[in-house]
Design an enzyme around this catalytic site. Sequence first.
Site, mmCIF file in Angstrom:
data_model
loop_
_atom_site.group_PDB
_atom_site.id
_atom_site.type_symbol
_atom_site.label_atom_id
_atom_site.label_comp_id
_atom_site.label_asym_id
_atom_site.label_seq_id
_atom_site.Cartn_x
_atom_site.Cartn_y
_atom_site.Cartn_z
ATOM 1 N N CYS A 31 0.852 -1.188 0.000
ATOM 2 C CA CYS A 31 0.000 0.000 0.000
ATOM 3 C C CYS A 31 0.887 1.237 0.000
ATOM 4 O O CYS A 31 1.632 1.469 0.963
ATOM 5 C CB CYS A 31 -0.923 0.004 1.218
ATOM 6 S SG CYS A 31 -1.877 1.541 1.366
ATOM 7 N N CYS A 34 0.438 3.651 3.235
ATOM 8 C CA CYS A 34 0.739 3.254 4.608
ATOM 9 C C CYS A 34 2.033 3.904 5.089
ATOM 10 O O CYS A 34 2.923 4.204 4.272
ATOM 11 C CB CYS A 34 0.853 1.731 4.705
ATOM 12 S SG CYS A 34 -0.744 0.903 4.831
ATOM 13 N N HIS A 87 -4.449 1.494 8.034
ATOM 14 C CA HIS A 87 -4.856 0.973 6.724
ATOM 15 C C HIS A 87 -6.251 0.361 6.728
ATOM 16 O O HIS A 87 -6.975 0.461 5.735
ATOM 17 C CB HIS A 87 -3.842 -0.087 6.251
ATOM 18 C CG HIS A 87 -4.177 -0.695 4.928
ATOM 19 N ND1 HIS A 87 -3.824 -0.111 3.730
ATOM 20 C CD2 HIS A 87 -4.860 -1.837 4.606
ATOM 21 C CE1 HIS A 87 -4.244 -0.862 2.731
ATOM 22 N NE2 HIS A 87 -4.879 -1.920 3.233
ATOM 23 N N ASN A 128 -14.122 8.960 -2.969
ATOM 24 C CA ASN A 128 -14.741 7.779 -3.552
ATOM 25 C C ASN A 128 -14.572 6.624 -2.576
ATOM 26 O O ASN A 128 -13.485 6.412 -2.050
ATOM 27 C CB ASN A 128 -14.080 7.400 -4.882
ATOM 28 C CG ASN A 128 -14.158 8.516 -5.895
ATOM 29 O OD1 ASN A 128 -15.150 9.213 -5.983
ATOM 30 N ND2 ASN A 128 -13.102 8.690 -6.682
ATOM 31 N N HIS A 139 -6.817 2.018 1.225
ATOM 32 C CA HIS A 139 -6.412 2.820 2.382
ATOM 33 C C HIS A 139 -7.279 4.081 2.422
ATOM 34 O O HIS A 139 -7.463 4.746 1.402
ATOM 35 C CB HIS A 139 -4.936 3.190 2.255
ATOM 36 C CG HIS A 139 -4.359 3.759 3.504
ATOM 37 N ND1 HIS A 139 -3.374 3.132 4.233
ATOM 38 C CD2 HIS A 139 -4.626 4.907 4.191
ATOM 39 C CE1 HIS A 139 -3.046 3.867 5.282
ATOM 40 N NE2 HIS A 139 -3.817 4.960 5.273
ATOM 41 N N HIS A 141 -8.751 7.414 2.051
ATOM 42 C CA HIS A 141 -8.200 8.610 1.418
ATOM 43 C C HIS A 141 -9.276 9.330 0.614
ATOM 44 O O HIS A 141 -10.285 8.756 0.229
ATOM 45 C CB HIS A 141 -7.025 8.263 0.496
ATOM 46 C CG HIS A 141 -7.425 7.541 -0.763
ATOM 47 N ND1 HIS A 141 -7.759 6.201 -0.790
ATOM 48 C CD2 HIS A 141 -7.552 7.978 -2.054
ATOM 49 C CE1 HIS A 141 -8.064 5.836 -2.018
ATOM 50 N NE2 HIS A 141 -7.961 6.894 -2.808
ATOM 51 N N GLN A 143 -9.478 12.889 -2.359
ATOM 52 C CA GLN A 143 -8.680 13.493 -3.433
ATOM 53 C C GLN A 143 -9.070 14.950 -3.605
ATOM 54 O O GLN A 143 -10.122 15.389 -3.133
ATOM 55 C CB GLN A 143 -8.912 12.749 -4.755
ATOM 56 C CG GLN A 143 -8.510 11.291 -4.749
ATOM 57 C CD GLN A 143 -8.712 10.654 -6.114
ATOM 58 O OE1 GLN A 143 -8.088 11.029 -7.102
ATOM 59 N NE2 GLN A 143 -9.606 9.677 -6.173
#
Length: 328
Positions: A31, A34, A87, A128, A139, A141, A143
């Site tokens: 990942c 991470c 994570h 998303n 993980h 997140h 944007q």
Amino acid sequence: MRELRYNPLTGQWIMVSAVRKKRPWRPKNFCPFCPGSEETGFGWEVLLLPNRFPMLDFKAEKPQNEGFYKKAGAIGQCSVIVETPEHNLRDLDELSPEQMVKVVELWKSVTMELKDNPHVAYLAIFRNKGEEIGVSLTHPHGQLYALPFIPLKVRLKIENSRKHYKRFNECLFCRILEEEMKGERVIYENESFVLFMPFYANWPFEVHIYPKCHIQWLTQLNKEEIEDLADVLRVATATLNALFDRQMPYVMNIFQAPFKGQYNFYHLHIEFYPMLRDKDKLKYAAGIEMGTWEFTYDGIPEENAQKLREACKKVKEMLGARGECFTP
């Protein structure tokens, strides 16, 4: 090759980037978000990373225009907002209140930073969630896209809210909030924000978040309001996940005013587009939706709002929420 291509029929810019084909797709043993990876390092709580496969770049070259069609340089920024070092957390409701505040503070600081950039017309912060959306990395997140143009949907909202302000001398969003507070579709509120299903929902369990104060940008939020926004976001995602007792796939968008011009008639707001219409049934944007951009709604929004209120009641105490689930 990276450029913008103009659609003269709709007035939209299409972002074209050959580098996007190279992005990793759900790697199993690694990942990049991470702690300890080449991109992240150690000792952080939230992180803003450059997207390694961006649609936009401040160094993008200006393409040559030849013939009828119009091109422009894909000037801008694409970044990843890594919301936690952990994570295996599944959604924002699993962040602690303190960690969620840190995420909102990062949204505010990056808005402040990019607001002064002469190349940025609009900042899109979005999230998303779920394989159904096509998420490539799990993980937690979000944007951001710092765009050199104002997107079509935002332009439509601006134009309609400007017309309403000129005619009635009131903010259209404030009026919508006043109407929604009459109770049929409100789900939750705290001191600063209201969570509700809009009268005109497109998606079966679509929810919006409006600030009670009339502001245009995240930069105008004070400390208390940031904490309240973190609170209502945790409640919104927990409610969606409790609805069918499974993780809800969704798209979340933060709508701020554009960076160039005066928009005193506009109002900061957040919209969630959940993808399930039942526990194991997706709501597809199919023929009529994709062909005409006009949505159909299978059911009654007020009945679905009641289901969301019941789900909200289940999670409120568990979250230690600051506000109250709405009872009509």
